[in-house]
Design a protein around this motif. Structure first.
Motif, PDB file in Angstrom:
ATOM      1  N   ARG A 141       1.857 -15.086   8.374  1.00 33.10           N
ATOM      2  CA  ARG A 141       0.570 -14.360   8.333  1.00 33.10           C
ATOM      3  C   ARG A 141      -0.368 -14.754   9.491  1.00 33.10           C
ATOM      4  O   ARG A 141      -1.359 -14.053   9.752  1.00 33.10           O
ATOM      5  CB  ARG A 141      -0.119 -14.610   7.002  1.00 33.10           C
ATOM      6  CG  ARG A 141      -0.492 -16.060   6.719  1.00 33.10           C
ATOM      7  CD  ARG A 141      -1.149 -16.182   5.365  1.00 33.10           C
ATOM      8  NE  ARG A 141      -2.470 -15.534   5.386  1.00 33.10           N
ATOM      9  CZ  ARG A 141      -3.090 -15.135   4.288  1.00 33.10           C
ATOM     10  NH1 ARG A 141      -2.527 -15.251   3.104  1.00 33.10           N
ATOM     11  NH2 ARG A 141      -4.288 -14.591   4.368  1.00 33.10           N
ATOM     12  N   SER A 144       0.888 -11.748  14.469  1.00 32.01           N
ATOM     13  CA  SER A 144       0.405 -10.349  14.411  1.00 32.01           C
ATOM     14  C   SER A 144       1.263  -9.497  13.470  1.00 32.01           C
ATOM     15  O   SER A 144       2.401  -9.852  13.140  1.00 32.01           O
ATOM     16  CB  SER A 144       0.494  -9.746  15.817  1.00 32.01           C
ATOM     17  OG  SER A 144       1.872  -9.605  16.143  1.00 32.01           O
ATOM     18  N   VAL A 145       0.715  -8.376  13.068  1.00 38.84           N
ATOM     19  CA  VAL A 145       1.466  -7.410  12.245  1.00 38.84           C
ATOM     20  C   VAL A 145       2.633  -6.863  13.062  1.00 38.84           C
ATOM     21  O   VAL A 145       3.734  -6.643  12.551  1.00 38.84           O
ATOM     22  CB  VAL A 145       0.540  -6.280  11.755  1.00 38.84           C
ATOM     23  CG1 VAL A 145       1.321  -5.185  11.041  1.00 38.84           C
ATOM     24  CG2 VAL A 145      -0.542  -6.838  10.831  1.00 38.84           C
ATOM     25  N   GLY A 178      -5.120 -14.802   9.196  1.00 42.14           N
ATOM     26  CA  GLY A 178      -4.563 -13.484   8.891  1.00 42.14           C
ATOM     27  C   GLY A 178      -5.072 -12.930   7.565  1.00 42.14           C
ATOM     28  O   GLY A 178      -5.643 -13.646   6.739  1.00 42.14           O
ATOM     29  N   ASN A 179      -4.845 -11.632   7.379  1.00 46.65           N
ATOM     30  CA  ASN A 179      -5.255 -10.940   6.136  1.00 46.65           C
ATOM     31  C   ASN A 179      -4.057 -10.269   5.495  1.00 46.65           C
ATOM     32  O   ASN A 179      -3.377  -9.457   6.150  1.00 46.65           O
ATOM     33  CB  ASN A 179      -6.299  -9.845   6.440  1.00 46.65           C
ATOM     34  CG  ASN A 179      -7.593 -10.463   6.942  1.00 46.65           C
ATOM     35  OD1 ASN A 179      -8.197 -11.296   6.257  1.00 46.65           O
ATOM     36  ND2 ASN A 179      -7.970 -10.122   8.167  1.00 46.65           N
ATOM     37  N   SER A 181      -3.877  -7.864   3.542  1.00 44.48           N
ATOM     38  CA  SER A 181      -3.956  -6.386   3.528  1.00 44.48           C
ATOM     39  C   SER A 181      -3.357  -5.779   4.800  1.00 44.48           C
ATOM     40  O   SER A 181      -2.700  -4.746   4.758  1.00 44.48           O
ATOM     41  CB  SER A 181      -5.396  -5.912   3.354  1.00 44.48           C
ATOM     42  OG  SER A 181      -6.252  -6.702   4.119  1.00 44.48           O
ATOM     43  N   ASP A 182      -3.502  -6.474   5.930  1.00 43.12           N
ATOM     44  CA  ASP A 182      -2.938  -5.932   7.185  1.00 43.12           C
ATOM     45  C   ASP A 182      -1.411  -5.846   7.122  1.00 43.12           C
ATOM     46  O   ASP A 182      -0.790  -5.063   7.833  1.00 43.12           O
ATOM     47  CB  ASP A 182      -3.333  -6.812   8.372  1.00 43.12           C
ATOM     48  CG  ASP A 182      -4.849  -6.847   8.570  1.00 43.12           C
ATOM     49  OD1 ASP A 182      -5.336  -7.811   9.201  1.00 43.12           O
ATOM     50  OD2 ASP A 182      -5.520  -5.937   8.039  1.00 43.12           O
TER      51      ASP A 182
END
Ligand SMILES: CNc1ncnc2c1ncn2[C@@H]1O[C@H](COP(=O)(O)O)[C@@H](O)[C@H]1O
Ligand SMILES: [Zn+2]
Length: 344
Positions: A141, A144-145, A178-179, A181-182
């Motif tokens: 997390r 990056s996504v 990090g989140n 939800s992302d």
């Protein structure tokens, strides 16, 4: 029989073990000697720093992985580390191990190379050490996504060749970064690909993110340290097992001391299925046997309790019903009626 020997010889199931956190200091020095020749002073000193937890908080714990990541940044180092980690679990009489690791781009390997190297290491480790091993592929997390998408997109290439090894996805990494939800779209894609999901959830106090994780859904919950009663109740109703890592939480100071660990409440109240795990047995200088002994020491576990914990781990393992049946047989044979009559 001495309880330490009884627990050590007990067939165990490990569901939460990060590869680069799971090499003991001795094994790291063994790996270093193989990679760098005889044990250099500097290397030995560095590896001993790994388990030095004087006043380390969760953030400090994450810095310790950097050293390990250097060791496993080459194919040879990663392949050896995978086999040695599996060997160490087999020596602790773990019958079934769910290993997890974060595919990484290094100077020598792409993520795809990293994943293939670990999978081949697992194939070899299973052969050499007569232990069942599957792999959870970790999404970090703190990255990056796009990194997460790259990881999820390489998995299909390996599913057919390593189908009985690739078991699911682990969502982990520093919970202060990090989140969640992302990452939901990429985790949703993994779920559509029939990959099971273990989420590091409520490792720190973040109730709104935990609600979002529970809403999204998970197959198992890593840590669960700061779950509210209501959140725990929800996970219990969904039959989501909580992966409790006693020593990890105490050494990262997310739990003040063993006696206050949330394992006690979950196990005694039976509010949700619960299992004992190591998380990073090298970094935290523990073994799964030691986690059972800590639970016995602080929560007065009986032998039937230990059997129940092992069978719960089988119930929530990301494997076929046939494999679960075989694992249950191994455990039940060990805990035969004679042994259950004897006190711990
Ligand atoms: C202590 N509590 C924890 N909480 C969250 N994530 C953790 C962790 N312990 C380990 N990891 C995750 O596992 C990686 C190391 O193994 P691999 O390089 O993937 O094999 C760490 O970089 C972190 O992302
Ligand atoms: Zn973990």
């Amino acid at each position: 029989m001495n309880i330490n020997i009884f627990v050590h010889e007990m067939p165990k199931v490990e569901l939460h073990a990060h590869l680069n956190g799971s090499l003991s200091v001795n094994t790291i020095q063994e790996l270093g000697a193989k990679l760098y020749g005889s044990k250099s002073e500097e290397f030995t000193h560095l590896s001993e720093q790994l388990t030095n937890f004087d006043n380390v908080d969760l953030g400090g714990c994450f810095e310790k992985f950097d050293f390990m990541h250097k060791l496993t940044s080459t194919r040879r180092g990663l392949h050896l580390a995978t086999i040695l980690a599996i060997r160490d679990f087999a020596k602790d009489n773990v019958a079934y191990l769910e290993l997890r690791t974060t595919p990484k781009n290094t100077e020598e390997m792409s993520k795809k190379d990293y994943l293939e190297c670990v999978l081949e290491g697992i194939v070899r480790g299973k052969e050499l050490h007569n232990i069942l091993v599957t792999l959870l592929i970790s999404i970090d997390r703190s990255q990056s996504v796009a990194e997460a998408e790259e990881t999820i997109n390489i998995i299909p290439k390996f599913r057919s060749r390593y189908n009985n090894i690739i078991a699911g996805i682990d969502f982990s990494g520093n919970p202060n970064k990090g989140n969640f939800s992302d990452f939901k779209p990429v985790l949703e894609k993994a779920r559509e690909d029939n990959l099971k999901l273990s989420v590091h959830c409520a490792e720190i106090h973040n109730p709104s993110e935990v609600d979002e994780m529970i809403e999204f859904g998970m197959d198992r919950c890593g840590h669960g340290t700061f779950l509210t009663d209501q959140q725990l109740h929800k996970l219990g109703k969904q039959k989501v097992a909580i992966e409790c890592c006693l020593t990890s939480n105490v050494k990262c100071s997310t739990v003040a001391k063993y006696s206050e660990h949330h394992f006690r409440n979950i196990f005694t109240s039976e509010s949700a299925p619960v299992v004992l795990c190591t998380d990073d047995c090298g970094i935290f200088n523990t073994t799964l046997s030691n986690e059972f002994l800590m639970a016995k020491k602080y929560f007065a576990l009986s032998k039937p309790d230990m059997m129940k914990l092992s069978l719960t781990a089988v119930d929530h393992a990301f494997v076929s019903e046939n494999v679960k049946r075989d694992l249950r047989r191994i455990i039940e044979r060990y805990f035969d009626s004679e042994c259950l009559r004897l006190p711990c």
